[in-house]
Motif scaffolding. Sequence first.
Motif, PDB file in Angstrom:
ATOM      1  N   MET A  56       0.895  -1.118  -0.117  1.00 31.18           N
ATOM      2  CA  MET A  56      -0.152  -0.140  -0.059  1.00 31.18           C
ATOM      3  C   MET A  56       0.951   1.223   0.013  1.00 31.18           C
ATOM      4  N   ASN A  57       0.698   2.298  -0.905  1.00 31.85           N
ATOM      5  CA  ASN A  57       1.514   3.553  -0.890  1.00 31.85           C
ATOM      6  C   ASN A  57       1.050   4.335   0.292  1.00 31.85           C
ATOM      7  N   THR A  58       2.169   5.230   0.429  1.00 30.49           N
ATOM      8  CA  THR A  58       2.043   6.428   1.759  1.00 30.49           C
ATOM      9  C   THR A  58       1.055   7.109   1.920  1.00 30.49           C
ATOM     10  N   GLN A  59       0.097   7.757   0.832  1.00 32.56           N
ATOM     11  CA  GLN A  59      -1.004   8.097   0.759  1.00 32.56           C
ATOM     12  C   GLN A  59      -2.302   7.401   1.476  1.00 32.56           C
ATOM     13  N   ALA A  60      -2.560   6.059   0.774  1.00 31.58           N
ATOM     14  CA  ALA A  60      -3.295   5.238   1.107  1.00 31.58           C
ATOM     15  C   ALA A  60      -3.038   4.859   2.635  1.00 31.58           C
ATOM     16  N   GLU A  61      -1.848   4.658   3.144  1.00 30.93           N
ATOM     17  CA  GLU A  61      -1.394   4.555   4.475  1.00 30.93           C
ATOM     18  C   GLU A  61      -1.995   5.602   5.526  1.00 30.93           C
ATOM     19  N   GLY A  62      -1.827   6.817   5.168  1.00 35.13           N
ATOM     20  CA  GLY A  62      -2.367   7.924   5.834  1.00 35.13           C
ATOM     21  C   GLY A  62      -3.806   7.927   5.938  1.00 35.13           C
ATOM     22  N   ILE A  63      -4.522   7.610   4.708  1.00 37.87           N
ATOM     23  CA  ILE A  63      -5.818   7.646   4.661  1.00 37.87           C
ATOM     24  C   ILE A  63      -6.494   6.575   5.564  1.00 37.87           C
ATOM     25  N   SER A  64      -5.859   5.406   5.557  1.00 38.82           N
ATOM     26  CA  SER A  64      -6.189   4.306   6.518  1.00 38.82           C
ATOM     27  C   SER A  64      -6.006   4.625   8.042  1.00 38.82           C
ATOM     28  N   ASP A  65      -4.899   5.587   8.331  1.00 43.25           N
ATOM     29  CA  ASP A  65      -4.830   5.841   9.595  1.00 43.25           C
ATOM     30  C   ASP A  65      -6.050   6.615  10.116  1.00 43.25           C
ATOM     31  N   ARG A  66      -6.513   7.452   9.344  1.00 46.24           N
ATOM     32  CA  ARG A  66      -7.663   8.407   9.379  1.00 46.24           C
ATOM     33  C   ARG A  66      -9.105   7.751   9.467  1.00 46.24           C
ATOM     34  N   LEU A  67      -9.151   6.462   8.566  1.00 44.72           N
ATOM     35  CA  LEU A  67     -10.203   5.849   8.491  1.00 44.72           C
ATOM     36  C   LEU A  67     -10.343   4.860   9.822  1.00 44.72           C
ATOM     37  N   LEU A  68      -9.416   4.472  10.524  1.00 44.60           N
ATOM     38  CA  LEU A  68      -9.432   3.694  11.876  1.00 44.60           C
ATOM     39  C   LEU A  68      -9.807   4.822  12.894  1.00 44.60           C
ATOM     40  N   GLU A  69      -9.296   6.191  13.013  1.00 42.50           N
ATOM     41  CA  GLU A  69      -9.876   7.063  13.976  1.00 42.50           C
ATOM     42  C   GLU A  69     -11.249   7.127  13.749  1.00 42.50           C
ATOM     43  N   LEU A  70     -11.726   7.329  12.355  1.00 37.92           N
ATOM     44  CA  LEU A  70     -13.102   7.741  12.166  1.00 37.92           C
ATOM     45  C   LEU A  70     -13.990   6.680  12.581  1.00 37.92           C
ATOM     46  N   ALA A  71     -13.483   5.410  12.434  1.00 38.07           N
ATOM     47  CA  ALA A  71     -14.167   4.235  12.935  1.00 38.07           C
ATOM     48  C   ALA A  71     -14.474   4.166  14.347  1.00 38.07           C
ATOM     49  N   VAL A  72     -13.505   4.609  14.914  1.00 39.86           N
ATOM     50  CA  VAL A  72     -13.638   4.630  16.534  1.00 39.86           C
ATOM     51  C   VAL A  72     -14.381   5.782  16.865  1.00 39.86           C
ATOM     52  N   GLU A  73     -14.242   6.902  16.200  1.00 41.83           N
ATOM     53  CA  GLU A  73     -15.316   8.135  16.398  1.00 41.83           C
ATOM     54  C   GLU A  73     -16.703   7.786  16.201  1.00 41.83           C
ATOM     55  N   ARG A  74     -17.024   7.012  15.300  1.00 38.13           N
ATOM     56  CA  ARG A  74     -18.260   6.700  14.857  1.00 38.13           C
ATOM     57  C   ARG A  74     -18.985   5.553  15.200  1.00 38.13           C
ATOM     58  N   GLY A  75     -18.154   4.869  16.299  1.00 40.18           N
ATOM     59  CA  GLY A  75     -18.621   3.544  16.945  1.00 40.18           C
ATOM     60  C   GLY A  75     -18.693   2.402  16.184  1.00 40.18           C
ATOM     61  N   ALA A  76     -17.871   2.351  14.818  1.00 40.04           N
ATOM     62  CA  ALA A  76     -18.046   1.362  13.892  1.00 40.04           C
ATOM     63  C   ALA A  76     -17.541   0.053  14.480  1.00 40.04           C
ATOM     64  N   ILE A  77     -16.385   0.319  15.563  1.00 41.91           N
ATOM     65  CA  ILE A  77     -15.685  -0.814  16.038  1.00 41.91           C
ATOM     66  C   ILE A  77     -16.326  -0.992  17.555  1.00 41.91           C
ATOM     67  N   ARG A  78     -17.045  -2.085  17.789  1.00 45.30           N
ATOM     68  CA  ARG A  78     -17.570  -2.408  19.055  1.00 45.30           C
ATOM     69  C   ARG A  78     -17.141  -3.516  19.633  1.00 45.30           C
ATOM     70  N   TYR A  79     -16.947  -3.762  21.013  1.00 44.72           N
ATOM     71  CA  TYR A  79     -16.219  -4.911  21.764  1.00 44.72           C
ATOM     72  C   TYR A  79     -17.474  -5.228  22.438  1.00 44.72           C
ATOM     73  N   GLY A  80     -17.593  -6.698  22.684  1.00 43.88           N
ATOM     74  CA  GLY A  80     -18.489  -7.523  23.460  1.00 43.88           C
ATOM     75  C   GLY A  80     -18.614  -8.881  22.867  1.00 43.88           C
ATOM     76  N   ASP A  81     -19.777  -9.424  22.815  1.00 46.11           N
ATOM     77  CA  ASP A  81     -20.083 -10.923  22.243  1.00 46.11           C
ATOM     78  C   ASP A  81     -20.991 -10.738  21.229  1.00 46.11           C
ATOM     79  N   PHE A  82     -20.526 -10.982  20.094  1.00 44.94           N
ATOM     80  CA  PHE A  82     -21.015 -10.933  18.802  1.00 44.94           C
ATOM     81  C   PHE A  82     -21.021 -12.266  17.796  1.00 44.94           C
ATOM     82  N   THR A  83     -22.239 -12.409  17.097  1.00 43.30           N
ATOM     83  CA  THR A  83     -22.180 -13.458  16.115  1.00 43.30           C
ATOM     84  C   THR A  83     -22.306 -12.727  14.943  1.00 43.30           C
TER      85      THR A  83
END
Length: 189
Positions: free
Chosen positions: A1-28
């Motif tokens: 993956m190129n550097t620009q895509a890596e920077g975007i992926s960093d922000r995408l992960l931050e946004l996932a946390v901010e928006r609640g797209a990553i949740r912890y618990g017991d899931f199927t």
Amino acid sequence: MNTQAEGISDRLLELAVERGAIRYGDFTLSSGKKSAYYFDGRLLSLDPEGAHLIGNALLPLLATAGVDAIGGPTLGADPIVTAAAMASWQQGTPLSAFIVRKEAKGYGMGQMIEGPLPEGSTVAIVDDACTTGGSLFHAIDAAEEAGCTVGLVLALLDRNEGGSAAIRDRGYKFEALLTAGEDGRIRPA
């Protein structure tokens, strides 16, 4: 993956946390597997900033693969392929987008694939997450049955639970924007 895509992926992960797209618990999961975390890719791909980030992160990968179109299984891929198609148009390198139905329509032309997909195209197949690869394999098979060559398989998140390995074992190139470790910690790929 190129550097620009890596920077975007960093922000995408931050946004996932901010928006609640990553949740912890017991899931199927849709695969039937149990998980200590859940990733809701639609909270990213349907978010204005998330859609922008996803489209722009995928473009370099799509260009390198030399694909003519991007598609994937409905519902997870719908906003992702739209984001990539819009970003490609904005950057002057338009790609077609298509969606693979769960089953062929029982009326009209009985289509399995919706959208412009000329026979002989080289395509990328994308989904929001890859666990076992079942949904991605369904879309791969549909694209190949339509006379296309699959040049790249993508996921927003590779859960590293066998799906990406199975895809690679079948001879396809696989990329992800985010990846999960054995501890369930998600990080940029």
